[in-house]
Design a protein around this motif. Structure first.
Motif, mmCIF file in Angstrom:
data_model
loop_
_atom_site.group_PDB
_atom_site.id
_atom_site.type_symbol
_atom_site.label_atom_id
_atom_site.label_comp_id
_atom_site.label_asym_id
_atom_site.label_seq_id
_atom_site.Cartn_x
_atom_site.Cartn_y
_atom_site.Cartn_z
ATOM 1 N N THR A 112 0.823 -1.211 0.000
ATOM 2 C CA THR A 112 0.000 0.000 0.000
ATOM 3 C C THR A 112 0.861 1.267 0.000
ATOM 4 N N GLY A 136 0.543 2.685 -5.213
ATOM 5 C CA GLY A 136 -0.202 3.792 -5.806
ATOM 6 C C GLY A 136 -1.678 3.832 -5.458
ATOM 7 N N ASN A 137 -2.243 2.731 -4.988
ATOM 8 C CA ASN A 137 -3.636 2.723 -4.548
ATOM 9 C C ASN A 137 -4.601 3.323 -5.553
ATOM 10 N N SER A 138 -4.410 3.003 -6.837
ATOM 11 C CA SER A 138 -5.324 3.532 -7.831
ATOM 12 C C SER A 138 -6.133 2.385 -8.406
ATOM 13 N N ALA A 148 -7.589 -3.260 3.255
ATOM 14 C CA ALA A 148 -7.016 -2.510 4.373
ATOM 15 C C ALA A 148 -7.426 -1.043 4.316
ATOM 16 N N ASN A 149 -7.457 -0.476 3.113
ATOM 17 C CA ASN A 149 -7.752 0.944 2.974
ATOM 18 C C ASN A 149 -9.205 1.283 3.221
ATOM 19 N N GLU A 150 -10.105 0.418 2.771
ATOM 20 C CA GLU A 150 -11.502 0.839 2.708
ATOM 21 C C GLU A 150 -12.410 0.194 3.743
ATOM 22 N N SER A 161 -5.993 7.215 -0.139
ATOM 23 C CA SER A 161 -6.272 5.843 -0.547
ATOM 24 C C SER A 161 -7.294 5.214 0.389
ATOM 25 N N ASP A 162 -7.352 5.698 1.616
ATOM 26 C CA ASP A 162 -8.296 5.152 2.579
ATOM 27 C C ASP A 162 -9.593 5.946 2.523
ATOM 28 N N GLY A 201 -2.571 7.147 -4.637
ATOM 29 C CA GLY A 201 -3.204 7.288 -3.330
ATOM 30 C C GLY A 201 -2.220 7.153 -2.190
ATOM 31 N N GLY A 202 -2.348 8.012 -1.202
ATOM 32 C CA GLY A 202 -1.534 7.904 0.008
ATOM 33 C C GLY A 202 -2.454 7.673 1.189
ATOM 34 N N LYS A 203 -1.935 6.985 2.216
ATOM 35 C CA LYS A 203 -2.782 6.671 3.367
ATOM 36 C C LYS A 203 -2.759 7.809 4.373
#
Lengths: 288, 331
Positions: A218, A222-224, A243-245, B153-154, B190-192
């Protein structure tokens, strides 16, 4: 019943119950995931797996970018890590001697003990700027994630493979040397065939770890949720989305879709490892 | 002897438990809640435990009645409050800034019109020297550099407030992306957390992203000048953020439901958000303890809030909140 021993009887049954509990745990994990994912499975069906749109605020849930990201990052990591790890294992088992052998051996084992978040932070501050400079992209994407994953799984493959290679009986090696084989011949024709099952087992262990890695990925992937067109572009993976959402997932379908994703990851990891173990390893054992 | 020790230890624990307040929720106001809790414990001995688990988590926890108060950046609508039997009031105001990293423009002001912001976040403007950006920045040598967008990202209340503003200013955004705590960003990485986004901006030349202004200031990241609801140019200064809070029409009977984005006024910074506290209506005794804590913090904690980059609530709003507490048995 002439040799009946109460201690033996208890021990036997306690260990039996414990090993059966593995099966119970596995089945109950599957059941709970399925139960929570049911709403999403009923509503979205298998289309969920191939749909590329992940927009929770619009109630659109498609898992493909996450599945794709999980598989590409894992595959790239395996390609990077396996040759390196085998090289390390061969070096430790056959080439290095004395102090160097034990020093590097311990170091490799210690690498496995570093928490994944530390790898993630290190990746963000070291590899991201490096890739940025080398490629001119943002430095965040599947490639960087794969490099971090590769470094994380090397100790697993290397340490277990080394142990497998170390079990090669000396008499086999000595006979080969006596027949005039070189060191390379011995490694190639004696040690690797002998240790094959262990080596493949170690690669499967690493694969399992890479598929489920969350924190390190994560940080650098890039979390895209858009479909990436190359491994230099930002992407995401199933564990990362979870984990993010998860903590902010409001809405029943959203919540259920996250469980659907978890179920897919569970089934994918389980299938990959089961297939490798039962089909592949059995074949290797038979022929080897 | 041992038993006695154990009993007295247990008694001590339960005594302490009686003097504890627990809260959970939004991460955006967490730094100031920690600060207030610390100050409150130092003077009263009452411990306030706040867990920064995100706005959604805060709402869920208070619905389940597992904490004394919940915290959310996204206010609940009056109907929802009635349904879940909750009270709601704002605690503090903060602003979201568009922080950027263009090394060649250090010390210069960068202006982004609503159209430019829309283009950047939709991915139709990809270079800093795009004519749509250049039009408002005469005399600034915008570089021929790719734009990288950093977003959360979260799932996040900050995202909710930022996308609410984008949704207001851009019909294209409204149609294609919309608002929410997690949206499908057309472009970007995205960054946390606020920290994660700040880090990504710091590390990536040519990047821009939205963060709570305190995070940008702490990290010496410049923020762009944007357009107010009345199309004048505004920066996220304390004065301009205060203007948004002052112009807001809070209504106690609606649980202070009010979104502070795009408030009118020539000097009003448009991306401002209040963060809210949720209390269960039926727990009067516990609510009194929570209210006393916030009452104390409103009165004594204003300066601390400003130091951390937040804006304390206007006096009239605090008076209205105290009246609301009294009306609902929380004071």
């Amino acid at each position: 019943m002439k040799n009946f021993n109460v201690g033996d009887f208890i021990f036997e049954n306690v260990s039996r119950v414990m090993s059966i509990s593995v099966l119970v745990i596995l089945v109950s994990i599957f059941y709970v995931l399925y139960d929570h994912a049911k709403l999403s499975i009923d509503t979205l069906g298998f289309g969920f797996i191939f749909d590329t749109e992940w927009a929770p605020n619009l109630e659109k849930f498609g898992a493909f970018p996450a599945i794709y990201g999980t598989l590409t990052s894992t595959a790239t990591a395996m390609v990077l890590a396996t040759p390196l790890a085998l090289g390390i294992a061969i070096f430790l088992s056959e080439i290095a001697r004395g102090r160097l052998k034990s020093l590097i051996g311990t170091m490799i084992e210690l690498l496995a003990a570093i928490p994944s978040i530390v790898y993630g932070m290190w990746g963000l501050f070291f590899f991201v700027p490096l890739i940025q400079k080398l490629t001119g992209t943002s430095g965040i994407g599947t490639l960087t994630a794969s490099i971090i994953l590769a470094i994380m799984i090397i100790p697993f493959t290397a340490a277990v493979s080394r142990d497998a290679m170390d079990t090669t009986p000396d008499i086999l090696k000595e006979s080969a040397y006596a027949l005039g084989a070189t060191k390379w011949d011995v490694i190639k024709d004696v040690i690797i065939p002998f240790a094959k099952v262990g080596v493949i087992g170690s690669v499967i262990l690493s694969l399992g770890r890479a598929l489920g890695e969350t924190m390190a990925v994560t940080f650098v992937m890039g979390n895209s949720t858009n479909m990436p067109s190359s491994i230099l572009e930002p992407a995401t993976s199933i564990p990362v989305i979870l984990a993010n959402e998860f903590s902010e997932a409001d809405g029943d379908l959203y919540y259920s879709s996250l469980f659907y994703l978890a179920l897919i990851l569970f089934v994918v990891s389980f299938t990959v490892i089961a297939v490798a173990k039962f089909a592949f390893l059995r074949k290797v054992r038979k022929n080897g | 002897m041992n038993k006695m020790l154990l009993l007295s230890a247990l008694a001590a624990v339960s005594l302490m438990a009686a003097d504890k307040i627990s809260g959970a929720g939004a991460s955006f106001p967490a730094p100031i809640y920690y600060q207030w809790a610390h100050a409150y414990e130092a003077t009263t001995g009452i411990q306030v435990n706040y867990q920064s688990i995100g706005s959604g988590g805060g709402i869920k926890q208070i619905q389940a009645r597992t904490v004394d108060f919940g915290a959310s950046d996204e206010p609940l609508e009056p109907a929802k409050l009635a349904q879940d039997k909750l009270l709601q009031f704002p605690a503090v105001v903060g602003a979201i800034g568009l922080a950027y990293n263009i090394p060649t423009l250090e010390g210069k002001e960068v202006k982004l019109s609503n159209a430019a912001v829309e283009g950047i976040f939709m991915g139709t403007i990809t270079k800093w020297n795009d004519p749509k950006i250049a039009a408002d920045n005469t005399g600034v040598a915008l570089p021929d550099q790719a734009i990288t967008i950093a977003h959360r990202s979260d799932g996040s209340g900050t995202t909710w407030n930022f996308t609410y503003w984008l949704d207001q200013i851009s019909p294209v955004w409204h149609e294609k992306v919309g608002l929410g705590k997690t949206v499908k960003w057309p472009v970007g990485i995205g960054g946390k957390g606020n920290e994660g986004v700040t880090n990504m901006i710091k590390q990536t030349p040519g990047s821009i992203g939205y963060v709570e202004t305190a995070y940008a200031e702490k990290n010496n990241l410049p923020m762009v000048t944007i357009q107010s609801a009345e199309k004048t140019w505004v920066k996220p200064t304390t004065e301009n953020i205060k203007a948004a809070a002052a112009n807001a029409k809070w209504k106690a009977e609606e649980g202070f439901y009010q979104i502070l984005a795009n408030q009118p006024g020539k000097n009003t910074y448009p991306i401002v958000a209040a963060t809210f506290i949720l209390l269960p209506t039926e727990k009067a005794d516990q609510n009194k303890k929570v209210a006393t804590f916030f009452d104390y913090s409103f009165e004594k904690g204003a300066e601390e809030a400003q130091k951390l980059g937040y804006i304390p609530l206007p006096k009239e709003t605090v008076t209205a909140i105290v009246a609301y507490w009294k009306a609902n048995g929380a004071k």
